[in-house]
Design a protein around this motif. Structure first.
Motif, PDB file in Angstrom:
ATOM      1  N   CYS A   1    -117.604  -9.409 -42.151  1.00  0.00           N
ATOM      2  CA  CYS A   1    -116.805  -8.194 -42.350  1.00  0.00           C
ATOM      3  C   CYS A   1    -115.474  -8.520 -43.021  1.00  0.00           C
ATOM      4  CB  CYS A   1    -116.583  -7.461 -41.032  1.00  0.00           C
ATOM      5  SG  CYS A   1    -115.737  -8.439 -39.766  1.00  0.00           S
ATOM      6  N   PHE A   2    -114.849  -9.626 -42.649  1.00  0.00           N
ATOM      7  CA  PHE A   2    -113.582  -9.990 -43.268  1.00  0.00           C
ATOM      8  C   PHE A   2    -113.787 -10.450 -44.709  1.00  0.00           C
ATOM      9  CE2 PHE A   2    -110.180 -13.074 -44.263  1.00  0.00           C
ATOM     10  CZ  PHE A   2    -109.130 -12.178 -44.299  1.00  0.00           C
ATOM     11  N   ALA A   3    -114.869 -11.175 -44.955  1.00  0.00           N
ATOM     12  CA  ALA A   3    -115.155 -11.599 -46.332  1.00  0.00           C
ATOM     13  C   ALA A   3    -115.355 -10.379 -47.222  1.00  0.00           C
ATOM     14  CB  ALA A   3    -116.385 -12.506 -46.367  1.00  0.00           C
ATOM     15  N   LEU A   4    -116.096  -9.382 -46.741  1.00  0.00           N
ATOM     16  CA  LEU A   4    -116.313  -8.163 -47.520  1.00  0.00           C
ATOM     17  C   LEU A   4    -115.015  -7.370 -47.688  1.00  0.00           C
ATOM     18  CD1 LEU A   4    -119.710  -7.040 -45.978  1.00  0.00           C
ATOM     19  CD2 LEU A   4    -119.341  -7.904 -48.294  1.00  0.00           C
TER      20      LEU A   4
ATOM     21  N   LEU B   1    -110.466  -5.723 -51.187  1.00  0.00           N
ATOM     22  CA  LEU B   1    -109.045  -5.605 -51.532  1.00  0.00           C
ATOM     23  C   LEU B   1    -108.738  -6.314 -52.852  1.00  0.00           C
ATOM     24  CD1 LEU B   1    -107.325  -6.212 -48.064  1.00  0.00           C
ATOM     25  CD2 LEU B   1    -107.563  -4.038 -49.281  1.00  0.00           C
ATOM     26  N   ALA B   2    -109.284  -7.512 -53.013  1.00  0.00           N
ATOM     27  CA  ALA B   2    -109.057  -8.265 -54.248  1.00  0.00           C
ATOM     28  C   ALA B   2    -109.672  -7.536 -55.447  1.00  0.00           C
ATOM     29  CB  ALA B   2    -109.641  -9.676 -54.120  1.00  0.00           C
ATOM     30  N   MET B   3    -110.843  -6.962 -55.260  1.00  0.00           N
ATOM     31  CA  MET B   3    -111.508  -6.231 -56.343  1.00  0.00           C
ATOM     32  C   MET B   3    -110.693  -4.991 -56.711  1.00  0.00           C
ATOM     33  SD  MET B   3    -114.087  -6.318 -58.411  1.00  0.00           S
ATOM     34  CE  MET B   3    -115.413  -7.297 -57.761  1.00  0.00           C
ATOM     35  N   THR B   4    -110.169  -4.308 -55.722  1.00  0.00           N
ATOM     36  CA  THR B   4    -109.347  -3.119 -55.972  1.00  0.00           C
ATOM     37  C   THR B   4    -108.104  -3.489 -56.783  1.00  0.00           C
ATOM     38  OG1 THR B   4    -110.163  -2.082 -53.952  1.00  0.00           O
ATOM     39  CG2 THR B   4    -108.135  -1.192 -54.872  1.00  0.00           C
TER      40      THR B   4
ATOM     41  N   LEU C   1    -106.405   4.719 -67.342  1.00  0.00           N
ATOM     42  CA  LEU C   1    -107.271   5.881 -67.529  1.00  0.00           C
ATOM     43  C   LEU C   1    -106.749   7.106 -66.774  1.00  0.00           C
ATOM     44  CD1 LEU C   1    -110.760   4.168 -67.013  1.00  0.00           C
ATOM     45  CD2 LEU C   1    -109.645   4.740 -69.185  1.00  0.00           C
ATOM     46  N   GLY C   2    -105.710   6.891 -65.959  1.00  0.00           N
ATOM     47  CA  GLY C   2    -105.182   7.982 -65.147  1.00  0.00           C
ATOM     48  C   GLY C   2    -106.065   8.314 -63.961  1.00  0.00           C
ATOM     49  N   LEU C   3    -106.814   7.310 -63.468  1.00  0.00           N
ATOM     50  CA  LEU C   3    -107.737   7.518 -62.350  1.00  0.00           C
ATOM     51  C   LEU C   3    -107.416   6.610 -61.178  1.00  0.00           C
ATOM     52  CD1 LEU C   3    -111.172   7.503 -64.255  1.00  0.00           C
ATOM     53  CD2 LEU C   3    -109.949   9.511 -63.395  1.00  0.00           C
ATOM     54  N   THR C   4    -107.695   7.101 -59.986  1.00  0.00           N
ATOM     55  CA  THR C   4    -107.718   6.246 -58.803  1.00  0.00           C
ATOM     56  C   THR C   4    -109.128   5.665 -58.703  1.00  0.00           C
ATOM     57  OG1 THR C   4    -108.440   8.020 -57.334  1.00  0.00           O
ATOM     58  CG2 THR C   4    -106.036   7.729 -57.618  1.00  0.00           C
ATOM     59  N   TYR C   5    -109.305   4.692 -57.828  1.00  0.00           N
ATOM     60  CA  TYR C   5    -110.637   4.100 -57.687  1.00  0.00           C
ATOM     61  C   TYR C   5    -111.674   5.137 -57.216  1.00  0.00           C
ATOM     62  CZ  TYR C   5    -114.409   0.941 -56.576  1.00  0.00           C
ATOM     63  OH  TYR C   5    -115.630   0.333 -56.541  1.00  0.00           O
TER      64      TYR C   5
ATOM     65  N   GLY D   1    -116.492  -4.814 -68.367  1.00  0.00           N
ATOM     66  CA  GLY D   1    -116.316  -6.131 -68.984  1.00  0.00           C
ATOM     67  C   GLY D   1    -115.068  -6.840 -68.489  1.00  0.00           C
ATOM     68  N   CYS D   2    -113.989  -6.081 -68.317  1.00  0.00           N
ATOM     69  CA  CYS D   2    -112.751  -6.669 -67.793  1.00  0.00           C
ATOM     70  C   CYS D   2    -112.946  -7.170 -66.364  1.00  0.00           C
ATOM     71  CB  CYS D   2    -111.617  -5.646 -67.843  1.00  0.00           C
ATOM     72  SG  CYS D   2    -111.079  -5.233 -69.514  1.00  0.00           S
ATOM     73  N   VAL D   3    -113.685  -6.408 -65.580  1.00  0.00           N
ATOM     74  CA  VAL D   3    -113.939  -6.805 -64.191  1.00  0.00           C
ATOM     75  C   VAL D   3    -114.818  -8.056 -64.156  1.00  0.00           C
ATOM     76  CG1 VAL D   3    -115.003  -6.102 -62.004  1.00  0.00           C
ATOM     77  CG2 VAL D   3    -113.582  -4.481 -63.282  1.00  0.00           C
ATOM     78  N   VAL D   4    -115.858  -8.083 -64.956  1.00  0.00           N
ATOM     79  CA  VAL D   4    -116.717  -9.275 -65.020  1.00  0.00           C
ATOM     80  C   VAL D   4    -115.891 -10.487 -65.421  1.00  0.00           C
ATOM     81  CG1 VAL D   4    -118.616 -10.377 -66.280  1.00  0.00           C
ATOM     82  CG2 VAL D   4    -118.872  -8.037 -65.432  1.00  0.00           C
ATOM     83  N   SER D   5    -115.037 -10.324 -66.408  1.00  0.00           N
ATOM     84  CA  SER D   5    -114.185 -11.418 -66.855  1.00  0.00           C
ATOM     85  C   SER D   5    -113.268 -11.906 -65.733  1.00  0.00           C
ATOM     86  CB  SER D   5    -113.368 -10.962 -68.060  1.00  0.00           C
ATOM     87  OG  SER D   5    -112.520 -11.984 -68.498  1.00  0.00           O
TER      88      SER D   5
END
Length: 151
Positions: A21-24, A29-32, A42-46, A122-126
């Motif tokens: 659960c902590f790893a996820l 958080l890091a992904m966000t 883009l003017g968007l929230t997640y 692509g930016c996220v994959v990078s």
């Protein structure tokens, strides 16, 4: 053979770094943090980005269908959709067949935003510095885990 949780050494089982659960959670958080500057552009929230992803896949869906796919209840989703409507990205209209159902549709501005968002994956994959095949495998594993937990 299934290992029962009570068969673990408590000192080992209760270590923070041994908690899935902590790893996820910490990875989320890091992904966000990776997504935030991209979505700010883009003017968007997640959560709004997730709505847009679904609408780009299939336009003109019900609020309940969006909620099911995003695992969000209507109390969370409705204010989010209202803000997106105010921003001019989508419309909310009552279904002509069943007035209890609210249909969500992209506006022209919402459809045009897709072209700007095309660079996000692509930016996220990078940022992950992982091969796409590894990321897809991980995605499938996490989805399988989600299904097992929901069962």
């Amino acid at each position: 053979m299934t290992t029962r949780p009570d068969s673990f050494d408590p000192d080992v089982a209760l270590r923070l770094d041994n908690q899935l659960c902590f790893a996820l959670y910490s990875t989320s958080l890091a992904m966000t943090k990776v997504y935030k500057p991209l979505l700010d552009g883009l003017g968007l929230t997640y959560p709004q980005y997730l709505v847009m992803l679904l609408l780009w896949e299939q336009d003109d869906v019900t609020v309940s269908a969006l909620g099911e796919r995003l695992y969000l209840d209507s109390g969370t989703l409705t204010p989010l959709l209202k803000r997106m409507q105010t921003s001019g990205l989508l419309t909310r209209t009552r279904s002509t067949q069943d007035e209890r159902r609210v249909m969500i549709s992209l506006t022209e501005a919402g459809r045009q935003l897709k072209a700007k968002a095309a660079q996000v994956p692509g930016c996220v994959v990078s940022a992950t510095r992982c091969p796409v095949s590894e990321l897809m495998s991980l995605t499938h594993q996490v989805q399988a885990l989600r299904r097992q937990l929901a069962a």
